[in-house]
Enzyme design. Structure first.
Site, PDB file in Angstrom:
ATOM      1  N   GLY A 257       0.420  -1.560  -7.223  1.00 28.36           N
ATOM      2  CA  GLY A 257       0.072  -1.209  -5.847  1.00 28.36           C
ATOM      3  C   GLY A 257      -0.654  -2.371  -5.184  1.00 28.36           C
ATOM      4  O   GLY A 257      -1.391  -3.109  -5.842  1.00 28.36           O
ATOM      5  N   GLY A 258      -0.421  -2.555  -3.888  1.00 30.90           N
ATOM      6  CA  GLY A 258      -1.149  -3.588  -3.144  1.00 30.90           C
ATOM      7  C   GLY A 258      -0.804  -4.979  -3.623  1.00 30.90           C
ATOM      8  O   GLY A 258       0.363  -5.335  -3.757  1.00 30.90           O
ATOM      9  N   ASP A 259      -1.826  -5.760  -3.911  1.00 33.34           N
ATOM     10  CA  ASP A 259      -1.660  -7.118  -4.412  1.00 33.34           C
ATOM     11  C   ASP A 259      -2.082  -7.164  -5.882  1.00 33.34           C
ATOM     12  O   ASP A 259      -3.084  -6.547  -6.249  1.00 33.34           O
ATOM     13  CB  ASP A 259      -2.548  -8.080  -3.598  1.00 33.34           C
ATOM     14  CG  ASP A 259      -2.391  -9.504  -4.086  1.00 33.34           C
ATOM     15  OD1 ASP A 259      -1.481 -10.189  -3.594  1.00 33.34           O
ATOM     16  OD2 ASP A 259      -3.157  -9.929  -4.979  1.00 33.34           O
TER      17      ASP A 259
ATOM     18  N   ALA B 117      -4.342  -3.042  -0.085  1.00 33.87           N
ATOM     19  CA  ALA B 117      -4.645  -1.796   0.631  1.00 33.87           C
ATOM     20  C   ALA B 117      -5.551  -2.032   1.840  1.00 33.87           C
ATOM     21  O   ALA B 117      -5.347  -1.407   2.886  1.00 33.87           O
ATOM     22  CB  ALA B 117      -5.285  -0.794  -0.324  1.00 33.87           C
TER      23      ALA B 117
ATOM     24  N   PRO C 213       0.786  -1.242   0.000  1.00 33.53           N
ATOM     25  CA  PRO C 213       0.000   0.000   0.000  1.00 33.53           C
ATOM     26  C   PRO C 213       0.816   1.289   0.000  1.00 33.53           C
ATOM     27  O   PRO C 213       0.237   2.370  -0.104  1.00 33.53           O
ATOM     28  CB  PRO C 213      -0.809  -0.117   1.294  1.00 33.53           C
ATOM     29  CG  PRO C 213       0.018  -0.981   2.181  1.00 33.53           C
ATOM     30  CD  PRO C 213       0.769  -1.924   1.301  1.00 33.53           C
TER      31      PRO C 213
ATOM     32  N   MET D 191     -11.575   2.171  -4.375  1.00 32.44           N
ATOM     33  CA  MET D 191     -11.951   3.081  -5.476  1.00 32.44           C
ATOM     34  C   MET D 191     -13.362   3.632  -5.295  1.00 32.44           C
ATOM     35  O   MET D 191     -14.102   3.764  -6.266  1.00 32.44           O
ATOM     36  CB  MET D 191     -11.864   2.342  -6.828  1.00 32.44           C
ATOM     37  CG  MET D 191     -10.476   1.861  -7.170  1.00 32.44           C
ATOM     38  SD  MET D 191     -10.449   0.822  -8.647  1.00 32.44           S
ATOM     39  CE  MET D 191     -10.914  -0.760  -7.956  1.00 32.44           C
TER      40      MET D 191
ATOM     41  N   ASP E  39       2.658   1.002 -11.928  1.00 32.68           N
ATOM     42  CA  ASP E  39       1.455   1.835 -11.849  1.00 32.68           C
ATOM     43  C   ASP E  39       1.758   3.119 -11.092  1.00 32.68           C
ATOM     44  O   ASP E  39       2.757   3.217 -10.385  1.00 32.68           O
ATOM     45  CB  ASP E  39       0.378   1.088 -11.044  1.00 32.68           C
ATOM     46  CG  ASP E  39      -0.184  -0.091 -11.807  1.00 32.68           C
ATOM     47  OD1 ASP E  39       0.025  -0.161 -13.025  1.00 32.68           O
ATOM     48  OD2 ASP E  39      -0.837  -0.928 -11.165  1.00 32.68           O
TER      49      ASP E  39
ATOM     50  N   LYS F 169      -2.400   4.847 -14.140  1.00 33.40           N
ATOM     51  CA  LYS F 169      -3.822   4.953 -14.491  1.00 33.40           C
ATOM     52  C   LYS F 169      -4.497   5.778 -13.428  1.00 33.40           C
ATOM     53  O   LYS F 169      -4.153   5.712 -12.271  1.00 33.40           O
ATOM     54  CB  LYS F 169      -4.481   3.567 -14.444  1.00 33.40           C
ATOM     55  CG  LYS F 169      -4.417   2.801 -15.716  1.00 33.40           C
ATOM     56  CD  LYS F 169      -5.312   1.604 -15.579  1.00 33.40           C
ATOM     57  CE  LYS F 169      -4.590   0.356 -15.999  1.00 33.40           C
ATOM     58  NZ  LYS F 169      -3.925  -0.371 -14.949  1.00 33.40           N
TER      59      LYS F 169
HETATM   60  N1  SAH Z   1      -4.191  -3.881  -6.164  1.00 33.83           N
HETATM   61  C1  SAH Z   1      -4.457  -2.848  -5.179  1.00 33.83           C
HETATM   62  C2  SAH Z   1      -5.755  -2.122  -5.448  1.00 33.83           C
HETATM   63  C3  SAH Z   1      -5.761  -1.329  -6.735  1.00 33.83           C
HETATM   64  S1  SAH Z   1      -7.258  -0.448  -6.953  1.00 33.83           S
HETATM   65  C4  SAH Z   1      -4.448  -3.447  -3.786  1.00 33.83           C
HETATM   66  O1  SAH Z   1      -4.464  -4.660  -3.632  1.00 33.83           O
HETATM   67  O2  SAH Z   1      -4.413  -2.687  -2.842  1.00 33.83           O
HETATM   68  C5  SAH Z   1      -6.806   1.144  -6.351  1.00 33.83           C
HETATM   69  C6  SAH Z   1      -7.514   1.444  -5.055  1.00 33.83           C
HETATM   70  O3  SAH Z   1      -6.864   0.805  -3.965  1.00 33.83           O
HETATM   71  C7  SAH Z   1      -7.538   2.900  -4.685  1.00 33.83           C
HETATM   72  O4  SAH Z   1      -8.539   3.598  -5.375  1.00 33.83           O
HETATM   73  C8  SAH Z   1      -7.823   2.818  -3.200  1.00 33.83           C
HETATM   74  O5  SAH Z   1      -9.178   2.547  -2.945  1.00 33.83           O
HETATM   75  C9  SAH Z   1      -7.023   1.591  -2.803  1.00 33.83           C
HETATM   76  N2  SAH Z   1      -5.696   1.944  -2.286  1.00 33.83           N
HETATM   77  C10 SAH Z   1      -4.507   1.619  -2.809  1.00 33.83           C
HETATM   78  N3  SAH Z   1      -3.496   2.090  -2.045  1.00 33.83           N
HETATM   79  C11 SAH Z   1      -4.073   2.719  -1.006  1.00 33.83           C
HETATM   80  C12 SAH Z   1      -3.579   3.419   0.139  1.00 33.83           C
HETATM   81  N4  SAH Z   1      -2.272   3.562   0.374  1.00 33.83           N
HETATM   82  N5  SAH Z   1      -4.477   3.940   1.004  1.00 33.83           N
HETATM   83  C13 SAH Z   1      -5.797   3.806   0.802  1.00 33.83           C
HETATM   84  N6  SAH Z   1      -6.321   3.163  -0.247  1.00 33.83           N
HETATM   85  C14 SAH Z   1      -5.476   2.624  -1.140  1.00 33.83           C
END
Ligand code: SAH
Length: 256
Positions: free
Chosen positions: A94-96, A125, A18, A175, A41, A63
């Site tokens: 970002g994230g997974d 996240a 995150p 999102m 990304d 994006k």
């Molecule tokens: N693959 C990512 C999600 C991608 S979609 C995952 O697993 O986290 C993008 C959304 O993830 C953003 O619109 C928001 O809702 C969330 N997000 C990603 N990073 C974040 C963060 N640091 N803090 C809060 N929300 C986050």
């Protein structure tokens, strides 16, 4: 078929977590530090990109809701092209990669093109935000079900979210900031209590993280009042108020 095409390099679909670089897996950190090419990304924290060796080629395919620098089919084609030319690709997300990350689409395209692909999970996240805000997603007294949904998607209003929020359940919306008003209306129309707790967590795990709290009925006003920006997550359910209750109790105790 060229020699390179018959022996393509690997595409790694890597979760960058995150934000906080400390939340990278060891495997992700090693891949970033040794990469020749990183395709990333917009959500990937600059501090993570800074871990790469000097000279690593970086391609941003950032994006956002209103702006697409590269279409998904172009990203897919880029990954396949680079791998077929013999360059190992670290595709950082970002994230997974498999939670609202389009990792599934990219993996399918690679497999179809005969490009080997490996997936490295990341802290999504929801998990990073929950930890950072100390909001347990499940709790024996509050919730034994947790769901993740995308608030910005095709046909939001037609989606069936019935049963995902309410007593004993936690709903985490990715999102969802821009559509928070429609989301709250939809859930209330589905029978979710308007006074159920919500937390909005912006920039989770980053230095500028904010945690805002309120009720479902007040969600859109909360988002507007604090000018919440993406990336942010919405957590709906009793757990969203848990540590707030504890913190208040601690404060009351201290005031005695
Ligand atoms: N693959 C990512 C999600 C991608 S979609 C995952 O697993 O986290 C993008 C959304 O993830 C953003 O619109 C928001 O809702 C969330 N997000 C990603 N990073 C974040 C963060 N640091 N803090 C809060 N929300 C986050």
């Amino acid at each position: 078929m060229s020699i390179a095409a018959s022996n393509p390099a690997k595409v790694w679909l890597v979760g960058a977590g995150p934000g906080d670089p400390d939340l990278l897996t060891l495997r992700a950190a090693r891949l970033v530090m040794n990469a020749r090419l990183i395709v990333h990304d917009g959500l990937v924290d600059p501090a993570i990109l800074a871990m790469a060796r000097p000279g690593t080629r970086m391609i941003s395919v950032a994006k956002s809701r209103s702006r697409h620098t590269m279409r998904q089919d172009e990203i897919n084609a880029l990954l396949v092209r680079e791998a077929q030319a013999g360059t190992e690709v670290v595709r950082l997300k970002g994230g997974d990669p498999f939670v609202f990350g389009r990792g599934g689409e990219e993996a399918e395209v690679c497999r179809a093109a005969g490009v080997p692909v490996e997936v490295v999970p990341g802290v999504s996240a929801a998990l990073g935000a929950a930890a950072a805000a100390q909001i347990p997603l499940t709790h024996r007294d509050s919730a034994s079900i947790v769901s993740f949904v995308a608030g910005q998607c095709k046909g939001l209003t037609e989606q069936d979210w019935a049963g995902l929020a309410g007593k004993g359940r936690t709903l985490v919306i990715y999102m969802g900031v821009a559509t928070s008003e429609a989301i709250a209306e939809k859930l209330i129309a589905d029978g979710v209590a308007p006074d159920v707790a919500v937390a909005v967590i912006e920039n989770a795990t980053r230095a500028d993280m904010r945690v805002l709290r309120g009720s479902l009925a007040g969600l859109a006003a909360l988002v507007a009042k604090h000018k919440v920006q993406s990336p942010a997550l919405i957590v709906i359910g009793e757990v969203a108020a848990r540590n707030e209750i504890e913190l208040r109790a601690v404060a009351l105790e201290a005031a005695k």
